[in-house]
Design a protein around this motif. Structure first.
Motif, short mmCIF file in Angstrom:
data_model
loop_
_atom_site.label_atom_id
_atom_site.label_comp_id
_atom_site.label_asym_id
_atom_site.label_seq_id
_atom_site.Cartn_x
_atom_site.Cartn_y
_atom_site.Cartn_z
N TRP A 77 1.09 -1.08 0.21
CA TRP A 77 -0.22 0.02 0.40
C TRP A 77 1.17 1.26 0.10
O TRP A 77 2.20 1.04 0.40
N GLY A 78 0.55 2.16 -0.83
CA GLY A 78 0.85 3.35 -0.64
C GLY A 78 2.43 3.67 -1.73
O GLY A 78 2.81 5.16 -2.13
N THR A 79 2.44 2.59 -2.80
CA THR A 79 3.00 2.44 -3.55
C THR A 79 2.12 2.47 -5.17
O THR A 79 1.47 1.34 -4.99
N ASP A 80 2.65 2.71 -6.07
CA ASP A 80 2.31 2.32 -7.01
C ASP A 80 2.82 1.02 -7.99
O ASP A 80 2.12 0.39 -8.21
N MET A 81 3.98 0.96 -7.43
CA MET A 81 5.59 0.37 -8.05
C MET A 81 6.31 -0.02 -6.70
O MET A 81 6.62 0.63 -6.30
N THR A 82 6.58 -1.81 -7.10
CA THR A 82 7.41 -2.21 -6.44
C THR A 82 8.51 -2.88 -7.03
O THR A 82 8.24 -3.14 -8.12
N PHE A 83 9.89 -2.01 -6.55
CA PHE A 83 10.52 -3.02 -7.45
C PHE A 83 10.80 -4.33 -7.43
O PHE A 83 10.13 -5.06 -6.09
N GLY A 84 10.90 -5.18 -8.30
CA GLY A 84 10.68 -6.82 -8.74
C GLY A 84 10.03 -7.20 -9.87
O GLY A 84 9.74 -8.31 -10.41
N PHE A 85 9.46 -6.40 -9.63
CA PHE A 85 7.32 -6.40 -9.58
C PHE A 85 8.05 -6.54 -11.63
O PHE A 85 7.43 -7.64 -11.89
N GLN A 86 8.53 -5.72 -11.73
CA GLN A 86 8.58 -5.96 -13.18
C GLN A 86 9.27 -6.69 -13.62
O GLN A 86 9.52 -7.66 -14.90
N SER A 87 10.72 -7.66 -13.83
CA SER A 87 10.82 -8.24 -13.63
C SER A 87 10.77 -9.39 -13.80
O SER A 87 11.15 -10.68 -14.56
N ALA A 88 9.78 -9.89 -12.65
CA ALA A 88 8.41 -10.78 -12.15
C ALA A 88 7.98 -10.56 -13.66
O ALA A 88 7.58 -12.14 -14.49
N VAL A 89 7.44 -9.54 -13.67
CA VAL A 89 6.10 -10.30 -15.06
C VAL A 89 7.31 -10.42 -15.80
O VAL A 89 6.53 -11.28 -16.91
N ASP A 90 8.22 -10.23 -16.27
CA ASP A 90 8.78 -10.22 -17.37
C ASP A 90 8.93 -11.79 -17.38
O ASP A 90 9.10 -13.10 -18.65
N ILE A 91 9.74 -12.47 -16.41
CA ILE A 91 10.11 -14.35 -16.70
C ILE A 91 8.69 -14.72 -16.42
O ILE A 91 8.15 -15.47 -17.22
N ALA A 92 6.97 -13.96 -15.41
CA ALA A 92 5.87 -14.81 -15.62
C ALA A 92 5.40 -14.67 -17.19
O ALA A 92 4.59 -15.89 -17.79
N THR A 93 5.77 -13.81 -17.76
CA THR A 93 5.52 -13.73 -19.06
C THR A 93 6.26 -14.41 -20.44
O THR A 93 5.60 -15.17 -20.98
N ASN A 94 7.24 -14.81 -20.32
CA ASN A 94 7.76 -15.58 -20.22
C ASN A 94 6.97 -17.06 -20.93
O ASN A 94 7.83 -17.93 -21.57
N ALA A 95 7.13 -17.32 -19.13
CA ALA A 95 6.89 -18.58 -18.98
C ALA A 95 5.69 -19.11 -19.47
O ALA A 95 5.44 -19.51 -20.34
N ILE A 96 4.57 -17.74 -19.91
CA ILE A 96 3.72 -18.18 -20.32
C ILE A 96 3.49 -18.15 -22.41
O ILE A 96 2.79 -18.81 -22.89
#
Ligand code: F6P
Length: 356
Positions: free
Chosen positions: A140-159
């Motif tokens: 809460w309190g932040t639109d973004m956390t670090f680590g998130f975009q990197s994980a999105v990349d990896i999970a997207t690559n899996a899909i």
């Protein structure tokens, strides 16, 4: 001279090192003399006074390095007032070590649970600045956390990888994405990977609706269906249970929600279903460029706050600006996916089913 204690707590993620580097680089660049006490394995290091002295050079060359140079561990907030196995009072030990080392402040990098403890230390009178890390993006309190975009990349690559094999075989493929309580990662990776069905903890699903979507695709001549499922996705039936009943069911179930869903689809339709769980890969490897920049910016502002002697804040991101948010406001709250959010509406316009 600033004496800074630093620690990373909870599950790791990409760009922890980049964020710490950002803090130290900023302090060193300002010309301020700094001593950095790097506590090992999260709060544990502070409780047991297990630290290493670090200099600017220890933070050199780590911008691209995954994991955390300090190590991490989980110290659940709900057990913070229970003594250690040796009978030590955790909070008192942390305060004692802070005072013994004459620290000016603590820089704490962590997610939701970590922030509850950080706020407790603030209430106990310690100077604390925190940085929002987690692949879940649920702070809460932040639109973004670090680590998130990197994980999105990896999970997207899996899909993406599943997509090619799915098109050859004409099966239903389920990809289970991390996130027990919130579905940001699944939602983003699911949309980026072109999933047909996305199941989130915030939107309880009906297995018949999931099957309806699969059959609709069948009728259209689509050979396969991809389902992105969050670890914490929950059926409507289960959502109607009391917390206690649901906990009991989970203990009995033993397998994750994806395997339960796969079995239900198989039973009801006779279709071949496969489950892929990328798991901790999603937290691993080098941070993506976005996270390197983002974590460096957050780290720089944390360094800036320390130079100004402003404590009791998490450095966050709101409306495209780096901001400071009172720790008191952050602690204990989660940032959920709003089922009525425009991204959900847009996904539905694209024909994505949420099983609701
Ligand atoms: O909080 C981050 C997270 O990666 C979650 O998405 C995931 O459910 C959990 O941690 C896994 O925790 P652990 O590393 O303790 O298995």
């Amino acid at each position: 001279m600033k004496r800074i204690g630093m620690l990373t707590s909870g599950g790791d993620c990409q760009a922890l090192n980049a964020a710490m580097r950002g803090v130290v680089k900023t302090l060193v660049h300002s010309g301020e003399e700094v001593e950095v006490y790097g506590f090992q394995d999260g709060y544990k290091g502070l409780i047991y006074c297990n630290f290493q002295m670090l200099t600017g050079s220890d933070f050199s060359g780590i911008l691209t390095k995954g994991g955390t140079i300090l190590g991490t561990s989980r110290t659940p907030f709900k057990m913070i007032d229970e003594p250690t196995p040796e009978g030590l009072n955790k909070v008192e030990e942390m305060k004692r070590n802070y005072t013994k080392l004459k620290l000016d402040c603590l820089v704490i990098l962590g997610g939701n649970g970590t922030h509850k403890t950080a706020n407790r230390l603030r209430q106990e009178g310690l100077n604390v600045v925190t940085l929002p890390k987690t692949i879940d993006n649920d702070l809460w309190g932040t639109d973004m956390t670090f680590g998130f975009q990197s994980a999105v990349d990896i999970a997207t690559n899996a899909i993406d990888c599943i997509h090619t094999t799915a098109s050859s075989h004409g099966r239903v493929f389920i990809v289970e994405v991390m996130g027990h309580k919130v579905g940001w990662l699944t939602l983003n990776a699911g949309m980026a990977g072109g999933a047909d069905i996305i199941l989130l903890p915030e939107i309880p699903y009906d297995v018949d609706k999931v099957i309806e979507k699969i059959e609709e695709r069948d009728k259209k001549g689509c050979r396969f269906t991809i389902v992105a499922v969050a670890e914490g996705a929950i059926s409507k039936e289960d959502a109607a249970l009391s917390k206690k009943e649901y906990k009991k069911k989970l203990e009995k179930r033993k397998v994750s929600v994806s395997y339960e869903l796969a079995e239900q689809i198989l039973k009801k339709t006779g279709r071949e279903v496969r489950v892929t769980v990328p798991g901790h890969m999603q937290r691993g490897g080098s941070p993506c460029p976005y996270d390197r920049v983002f974590a460096s910016r957050l780290g720089a502002e944390a360094g800036n706050l320390i130079l100004k002697g402003q404590y009791g804040f998490m450095v966050g991101y709101k409306n495209r600006e780096i901001v400071k948010v009172s720790l008191e406001d952050v602690a204990g709250k989660l940032k959920y996916v709003d089922p009525d959010a425009s991204i959900i509406k847009e996904a539905k316009l694209l024909g994505i089913s949420f099983g609701d």
